[in-house]
Design an enzyme around this catalytic site. Structure first.
Site, PDB file in Angstrom:
ATOM      1  N   ASP A  98       0.865  -1.173   0.000  1.00 52.48           N
ATOM      2  CA  ASP A  98       0.000   0.000   0.000  1.00 52.48           C
ATOM      3  C   ASP A  98       0.899   1.219   0.000  1.00 52.48           C
ATOM      4  OD1 ASP A  98      -2.930   0.535  -0.037  1.00 52.48           O
ATOM      5  OD2 ASP A  98      -2.305   1.978   1.479  1.00 52.48           O
TER       6      ASP A  98
ATOM      7  N   PHE B  22       4.637   5.012 -13.421  1.00 58.32           N
ATOM      8  CA  PHE B  22       3.171   5.019 -13.371  1.00 58.32           C
ATOM      9  C   PHE B  22       2.742   6.040 -12.319  1.00 58.32           C
ATOM     10  CE2 PHE B  22       2.153   2.858  -9.340  1.00 58.32           C
ATOM     11  CZ  PHE B  22       3.391   2.328  -9.006  1.00 58.32           C
TER      12      PHE B  22
ATOM     13  N   ARG C 286       9.394   1.833  -2.851  1.00 53.98           N
ATOM     14  CA  ARG C 286       9.103   0.393  -2.934  1.00 53.98           C
ATOM     15  C   ARG C 286      10.392  -0.418  -2.765  1.00 53.98           C
ATOM     16  NH1 ARG C 286       6.079   1.353  -6.667  1.00 53.98           N
ATOM     17  NH2 ARG C 286       4.277   1.339  -5.276  1.00 53.98           N
TER      18      ARG C 286
HETATM   19  P1  ITT Z   1      -3.478  -2.377  -5.405  1.00 54.86           P
HETATM   20  O1  ITT Z   1      -4.257  -1.983  -4.175  1.00 54.86           O
HETATM   21  O2  ITT Z   1      -4.167  -3.416  -6.229  1.00 54.86           O
HETATM   22  O3  ITT Z   1      -2.049  -2.733  -5.095  1.00 54.86           O
HETATM   23  P2  ITT Z   1      -3.683   0.454  -6.051  1.00 54.86           P
HETATM   24  O4  ITT Z   1      -3.201   1.262  -7.214  1.00 54.86           O
HETATM   25  O5  ITT Z   1      -5.098   0.665  -5.635  1.00 54.86           O
HETATM   26  O6  ITT Z   1      -3.382  -1.095  -6.386  1.00 54.86           O
HETATM   27  P3  ITT Z   1      -2.773   1.680  -3.603  1.00 54.86           P
HETATM   28  O7  ITT Z   1      -4.105   1.674  -2.964  1.00 54.86           O
HETATM   29  O8  ITT Z   1      -1.567   1.323  -2.794  1.00 54.86           O
HETATM   30  O9  ITT Z   1      -2.723   0.686  -4.842  1.00 54.86           O
HETATM   31  O10 ITT Z   1      -2.560   3.116  -4.260  1.00 54.86           O
HETATM   32  C1  ITT Z   1      -1.301   3.485  -4.669  1.00 54.86           C
HETATM   33  C2  ITT Z   1      -1.373   4.752  -5.493  1.00 54.86           C
HETATM   34  O11 ITT Z   1      -0.295   5.609  -5.108  1.00 54.86           O
HETATM   35  C3  ITT Z   1      -1.145   4.419  -6.961  1.00 54.86           C
HETATM   36  O12 ITT Z   1      -2.357   4.208  -7.638  1.00 54.86           O
HETATM   37  C4  ITT Z   1      -0.413   5.659  -7.446  1.00 54.86           C
HETATM   38  O13 ITT Z   1      -1.350   6.667  -7.741  1.00 54.86           O
HETATM   39  C5  ITT Z   1       0.391   6.075  -6.225  1.00 54.86           C
HETATM   40  N1  ITT Z   1       1.737   5.454  -6.250  1.00 54.86           N
HETATM   41  C6  ITT Z   1       2.201   4.438  -5.475  1.00 54.86           C
HETATM   42  N2  ITT Z   1       3.452   4.102  -5.802  1.00 54.86           N
HETATM   43  C7  ITT Z   1       3.800   4.912  -6.811  1.00 54.86           C
HETATM   44  C8  ITT Z   1       4.960   5.043  -7.597  1.00 54.86           C
HETATM   45  O14 ITT Z   1       6.001   4.240  -7.450  1.00 54.86           O
HETATM   46  N3  ITT Z   1       4.966   5.987  -8.535  1.00 54.86           N
HETATM   47  C9  ITT Z   1       3.913   6.802  -8.729  1.00 54.86           C
HETATM   48  N4  ITT Z   1       2.773   6.734  -8.055  1.00 54.86           N
HETATM   49  C10 ITT Z   1       2.709   5.796  -7.090  1.00 54.86           C
HETATM   50 NA    NA Z   2      -4.566   2.247  -0.737  1.00 56.11          NA
END
Ligand code: ITT
Ligand code: NA
Length: 198
Positions: free
Chosen positions: A69, A152, A181
């Site tokens: 997350d 992304f 990450r």
């Molecule tokens: P899962 O729950 O299925 O893993 P999700 O996209 O809903 O997918 P999160 O709830 O953790 O995951 O939301 C993470 C958001 O934070 C993601 O959609 C991006 O908008 C942002 N994010 C996280 N890591 C990132 C990264 O390395 N680079 C850019 N944005 C990131």
């Molecule tokens: Na989340």
């Protein structure tokens, strides 16, 4: 040896595949198990939401599962979008709309006050054991326009201090040296041979 990551986010999935390869592990994600419903993220912290996702999938598969997350924290916005990063601009997960909303909210904020960081919590759920979490961050600031096409999510508007470039200007291998990450995963590395013995 196979590692399961409870994510449906294709950007995260790619990064985990790349980071686990040199460690000798093959990554499976929920994109390989399309039957999984979306897991409701009702927690109030990254850690709580990572635990919810890891435990739901671990219980269903009776296997060790890691979940991520993560999100972007902006000081001038009191830490927002934070745990709401994926859906900041509305119910649909839309990276471009999310970035536009941030740029608009920061339009009168001077460079020195645009400090920010990415945060990643990883939870490891092991059947019959207490779930553990680790976290990593990546420091930077919010640009005034989108730059670059790698990565992304919010990568095009995040200036990475350590690399001196927008996150979306970093080649995938470069991002995986310094990302929130990667920094979180490094804290799990020593546990991996125990969790996933060859
Ligand atoms: P899962 O729950 O299925 O893993 P999700 O996209 O809903 O997918 P999160 O709830 O953790 O995951 O939301 C993470 C958001 O934070 C993601 O959609 C991006 O908008 C942002 N994010 C996280 N890591 C990132 C990264 O390395 N680079 C850019 N944005 C990131
Ligand atoms: Na989340």
């Amino acid at each position: 040896q196979e590692v399961i990551i409870a994510t449906k986010n294709a950007g995260k999935a790619k990064e985990f595949k790349r980071m686990f390869l040199p460690l000798g592990y093959e990554v499976k994600t929920l994109l390989d198990y399309p039957e999984f419903e979306d897991i409701e993220e009702t927690g109030s912290t990254f850690e709580e939401n990572a635990i919810l996702k890891a435990e739901a999938v671990s219980k269903a598969l009776n296997k060790i599962v890691i979940a991520d997350d993560s999100g972007l924290m902006i000081d001038a916005l009191d830490g927002r979008p934070g745990i709401y990063s994926a859906r900041y601009a509305g119910e649909a997960k839309n990276d471009d709309a999310n970035m536009d909303k941030v740029l608009e909210e920061l339009k009168d904020v001077p460079q020195a006050e645009r400090t920010s960081r990415f945060y990643c919590a990883l939870a490891v759920a092991v059947p019959g054991k207490e779930t553990e979490t680790v976290a990593g961050t990546c420091e930077g600031s919010i640009l005034t326009e989108k730059r670059g096409s790698f990565g992304f999510g919010y990568d095009p508007i995040f200036f990475c201090t350590e690399k001196g470039k927008a996150m979306a200007e970093l080649e995938p291998d470069e991002k995986s040296e310094i990302s929130h990450r990667a920094n979180a995963l490094r804290k799990l590395e020593d546990m991996l041979p125990v969790l996933f013995p060859g």
